[in-house]
Write an enzyme that holds these catalytic residues in place. Structure first.
Site, PDB file in Angstrom:
ATOM      1  N   LYS A  75       0.817  -1.208   0.000  1.00 49.58           N
ATOM      2  CA  LYS A  75       0.000   0.000   0.000  1.00 49.58           C
ATOM      3  C   LYS A  75       0.853   1.261   0.000  1.00 49.58           C
ATOM      4  O   LYS A  75       2.043   1.234   0.297  1.00 49.58           O
ATOM      5  CB  LYS A  75      -0.939   0.010   1.207  1.00 49.58           C
ATOM      6  CG  LYS A  75      -2.063  -1.010   1.106  1.00 49.58           C
ATOM      7  CD  LYS A  75      -2.870  -0.861  -0.180  1.00 49.58           C
ATOM      8  CE  LYS A  75      -3.649   0.447  -0.245  1.00 49.58           C
ATOM      9  NZ  LYS A  75      -4.373   0.590  -1.554  1.00 49.58           N
ATOM     10  N   HIS A  96      -1.613   5.374  -5.997  1.00 50.79           N
ATOM     11  CA  HIS A  96      -2.946   5.977  -6.151  1.00 50.79           C
ATOM     12  C   HIS A  96      -2.916   7.449  -5.752  1.00 50.79           C
ATOM     13  O   HIS A  96      -3.602   7.888  -4.821  1.00 50.79           O
ATOM     14  CB  HIS A  96      -3.979   5.209  -5.328  1.00 50.79           C
ATOM     15  CG  HIS A  96      -4.139   3.773  -5.720  1.00 50.79           C
ATOM     16  ND1 HIS A  96      -4.675   3.382  -6.934  1.00 50.79           N
ATOM     17  CD2 HIS A  96      -3.819   2.629  -5.070  1.00 50.79           C
ATOM     18  CE1 HIS A  96      -4.685   2.059  -7.012  1.00 50.79           C
ATOM     19  NE2 HIS A  96      -4.171   1.574  -5.901  1.00 50.79           N
ATOM     20  N   GLU A 118       0.240   0.610 -10.095  1.00 47.86           N
ATOM     21  CA  GLU A 118      -1.018   0.735 -10.842  1.00 47.86           C
ATOM     22  C   GLU A 118      -0.878   1.433 -12.185  1.00 47.86           C
ATOM     23  O   GLU A 118      -1.822   1.421 -12.980  1.00 47.86           O
ATOM     24  CB  GLU A 118      -2.085   1.441  -9.994  1.00 47.86           C
ATOM     25  CG  GLU A 118      -1.877   2.932  -9.785  1.00 47.86           C
ATOM     26  CD  GLU A 118      -1.005   3.265  -8.592  1.00 47.86           C
ATOM     27  OE1 GLU A 118      -0.939   4.455  -8.236  1.00 47.86           O
ATOM     28  OE2 GLU A 118      -0.394   2.341  -8.000  1.00 47.86           O
ATOM     29  N   SER A 134      -7.166  -6.310  -8.936  1.00 47.31           N
ATOM     30  CA  SER A 134      -8.483  -6.031  -9.494  1.00 47.31           C
ATOM     31  C   SER A 134      -9.315  -7.301  -9.572  1.00 47.31           C
ATOM     32  O   SER A 134     -10.528  -7.282  -9.340  1.00 47.31           O
ATOM     33  CB  SER A 134      -8.343  -5.414 -10.896  1.00 47.31           C
ATOM     34  OG  SER A 134      -7.718  -4.152 -10.828  1.00 47.31           O
ATOM     35  N   VAL A 239     -15.078   1.294 -12.342  1.00 47.37           N
ATOM     36  CA  VAL A 239     -14.503   2.095 -13.424  1.00 47.37           C
ATOM     37  C   VAL A 239     -13.054   2.452 -13.109  1.00 47.37           C
ATOM     38  O   VAL A 239     -12.662   2.552 -11.955  1.00 47.37           O
ATOM     39  CB  VAL A 239     -15.324   3.379 -13.664  1.00 47.37           C
ATOM     40  CG1 VAL A 239     -16.727   3.022 -14.120  1.00 47.37           C
ATOM     41  CG2 VAL A 239     -15.379   4.230 -12.405  1.00 47.37           C
ATOM     42  N   ALA A 268     -13.728   1.570  -6.985  1.00 47.90           N
ATOM     43  CA  ALA A 268     -12.898   2.651  -7.516  1.00 47.90           C
ATOM     44  C   ALA A 268     -12.440   3.623  -6.427  1.00 47.90           C
ATOM     45  O   ALA A 268     -11.826   4.642  -6.738  1.00 47.90           O
ATOM     46  CB  ALA A 268     -13.662   3.412  -8.600  1.00 47.90           C
ATOM     47  N   ILE A 269     -12.696   3.313  -5.175  1.00 49.49           N
ATOM     48  CA  ILE A 269     -12.405   4.253  -4.097  1.00 49.49           C
ATOM     49  C   ILE A 269     -10.916   4.563  -3.981  1.00 49.49           C
ATOM     50  O   ILE A 269     -10.534   5.654  -3.541  1.00 49.49           O
ATOM     51  CB  ILE A 269     -12.976   3.720  -2.753  1.00 49.49           C
ATOM     52  CG1 ILE A 269     -13.016   4.836  -1.698  1.00 49.49           C
ATOM     53  CG2 ILE A 269     -12.221   2.503  -2.276  1.00 49.49           C
ATOM     54  CD1 ILE A 269     -13.923   5.991  -2.022  1.00 49.49           C
ATOM     55  N   LYS A 279     -16.799   7.716   0.301  1.00 45.93           N
ATOM     56  CA  LYS A 279     -15.627   8.143   1.063  1.00 45.93           C
ATOM     57  C   LYS A 279     -14.924   6.878   1.534  1.00 45.93           C
ATOM     58  O   LYS A 279     -15.565   5.863   1.817  1.00 45.93           O
ATOM     59  CB  LYS A 279     -16.021   9.007   2.265  1.00 45.93           C
ATOM     60  CG  LYS A 279     -16.936   8.311   3.258  1.00 45.93           C
ATOM     61  CD  LYS A 279     -17.328   9.227   4.412  1.00 45.93           C
ATOM     62  CE  LYS A 279     -18.215   8.472   5.409  1.00 45.93           C
ATOM     63  NZ  LYS A 279     -18.645   9.329   6.527  1.00 45.93           N
ATOM     64  N   VAL A 298     -14.178   0.248   1.136  1.00 44.42           N
ATOM     65  CA  VAL A 298     -12.885  -0.087   1.727  1.00 44.42           C
ATOM     66  C   VAL A 298     -11.780   0.123   0.686  1.00 44.42           C
ATOM     67  O   VAL A 298     -11.835  -0.426  -0.418  1.00 44.42           O
ATOM     68  CB  VAL A 298     -12.873  -1.541   2.239  1.00 44.42           C
ATOM     69  CG1 VAL A 298     -11.486  -1.932   2.717  1.00 44.42           C
ATOM     70  CG2 VAL A 298     -13.882  -1.689   3.372  1.00 44.42           C
ATOM     71  N   ALA A 299     -10.776   0.937   1.074  1.00 44.94           N
ATOM     72  CA  ALA A 299      -9.754   1.346   0.116  1.00 44.94           C
ATOM     73  C   ALA A 299      -8.672   0.290  -0.120  1.00 44.94           C
ATOM     74  O   ALA A 299      -7.864   0.447  -1.027  1.00 44.94           O
ATOM     75  CB  ALA A 299      -9.111   2.650   0.575  1.00 44.94           C
ATOM     76  N   MET A 301      -9.432  -3.329  -0.298  1.00 44.97           N
ATOM     77  CA  MET A 301     -10.283  -4.519  -0.254  1.00 44.97           C
ATOM     78  C   MET A 301      -9.489  -5.821  -0.281  1.00 44.97           C
ATOM     79  O   MET A 301      -9.743  -6.722   0.515  1.00 44.97           O
ATOM     80  CB  MET A 301     -11.293  -4.492  -1.408  1.00 44.97           C
ATOM     81  CG  MET A 301     -12.470  -3.577  -1.177  1.00 44.97           C
ATOM     82  SD  MET A 301     -13.637  -3.620  -2.554  1.00 44.97           S
ATOM     83  CE  MET A 301     -14.215  -5.313  -2.446  1.00 44.97           C
TER      84      MET A 301
END
Length: 371
Positions: A75, A96, A118, A134, A239, A268-269, A279, A298-299, A301
């Site tokens: 992360k 991200h 990414e 993904s 998306v 997509a968060i 959020k 959940v950012a 997942m």
């Protein structure tokens, strides 16, 4: 090269940048690896497992960051980690940046060389280091959505597949990429009534041919999104605009019109989310409700199935880690335009145009800096 693997510190994040098997490969290529103690403990990789393949175990993240020439993570670095980065140190991880100006400015300030999983591309036009997560996130989205629809979570109390005599839930999947296809696969397998929307007619043809009428494909427009979101019990937001902020396809007004107790799982968060009401949440506190619609955002997942995710991610990242270590980042990035597309920040400059557009920051072409 000396490669460092710190323990992930994001909420309920148990993945690890390198497994013992990956560490072994680097050591076989003549490199050294330092791993923070307990970095892999959450998914069954002990310090002894890393030591058995030749890694050195460090007592703290600070030691790892201070010693390593390349940091390999999963992360994005948290604020305390960003403060430990230094000039010309290589960071290889998910970033991200588009929805995260604070992280972006910190990385620019650090002077580090930051390559984002990414935005690394492939000769076939895909995103090979984003693809495995993904796949996981798309499959998990249906599990999360099924739980969100339970009455105890604030949902409609609807079973995705229904039962004999009672119809299945309606699932709308926005986006026919890796997330959307995997979400659709799980939803169809559970017996849901699935519609998938995308703006690429060739993608829709391929999905239609694959499922032989088991789901519906719809060309994505403002009107079709509105229709199918309002009809849905569960909406999956899958998306992606590589490197850029996710488009807000589900407006606040559209959420207000959704069925009470319906659910949105916004995959997509990580890029800011595709619903205006989204959020970022955590595995510890994953859902909230807006206008009687349950939101799961959940950012990280794939961190919920951390062992599977770690192994899938390492399968994809390991060749790139070896290349960066063997050649050094300058030569590796010069030799491979697809790896070079992963360069987001270098020596105090932003190099990803999509992030620059999202955050209104000037960017520099990677080749200018590498030259």
């Amino acid at each position: 090269m000396l490669i460092g693997v710190p323990k992930e510190i994001k909420n309920h994040e148990y993945r690890v940048g390198m497994t013992p098997a990956s560490v072994n490969e680097l050591i076989q290529h003549g490199h050294q690896v330092i791993v923070e103690t307990q970095a892999g403990a959450g998914i069954g990789f002990s310090d002894a497992d890393y030591q058995a393949v030749g890694a050195n175990i460090s007592s703290s993240a600070a030691e790892v960051f201070a010693a390593a020439e390349m940091i390999v993570k999963v992360k994005e670095p948290q604020a305390v980690e960003r403060a430990m980065l230094r000039e010309d140190q290589l960071l290889f991880t998910y970033l991200h940046l588009a929805p995260d100006p604070e992280q972006t400015h910190d990385l620019i300030k650090s002077g580090a060389v930051c390559v984002a999983y990414e935005t690394v591309t492939s000769p076939r036009g895909g995103l090979p280091l984003l693809a495995p997560m993904s796949e996981v996130a798309g499959r998990m989205a249906i599990q999360a959505g099924a739980l969100a629809l339970e009455k105890s979570k604030g949902g409609r109390g609807v079973l995705l597949g229904g039962v004999p005599g009672v119809g299945p839930a309606k699932v709308t999947v926005i986006g026919g990429g890796m997330v959307g296809r995997n979400a659709a696969q799980m939803a169809v397998g559970m017996g849901a009534d699935v519609t998938i929307l995308d703006r690429n007619i060739d993608v829709l043809r391929a999905i239609d041919a694959e499922y032989h009428g088991q789901l519906k494909t719809v060309y994505s427009t403002t009107s079709s999104i509105e229709q199918h979101v309002l009809e849905a019990d569960l909406v999956i937001g899958g998306v992606l605009l590589p490197g850029a902020a996710a488009p807000k396809l589900i407006t606040k007004d559209l959420v207000k019109g959704m069925k009470a107790g319906s659910a949105i799982v916004d995959v997509a968060i990580d890029q800011g989310g595709c619903a205006e009401t989204s959020k970022a949440t955590t595995h510890q506190d994953p859902i909230y409700i807006v206008d009687d619609v349950v939101h799961y955002c959940v950012a990280n997942m794939p961190g919920g199935v951390a062992r599977t995710s770690t192994m899938a991610l390492n399968n994809a990242t390991l060749p790139y880690i070896i290349t960066l270590a063997n050649k050094g980042y300058k030569q590796a990035l010069l030799d491979d335009e697809h790896l070079r597309n992963g360069l987001n920040v270098m020596h105090g400059k932003l190099t990803c145009a999509e992030v620059g557009e999202a955050l209104n920051i000037d960017t520099v072409e990677p080749l200018e800096l590498l030259a």
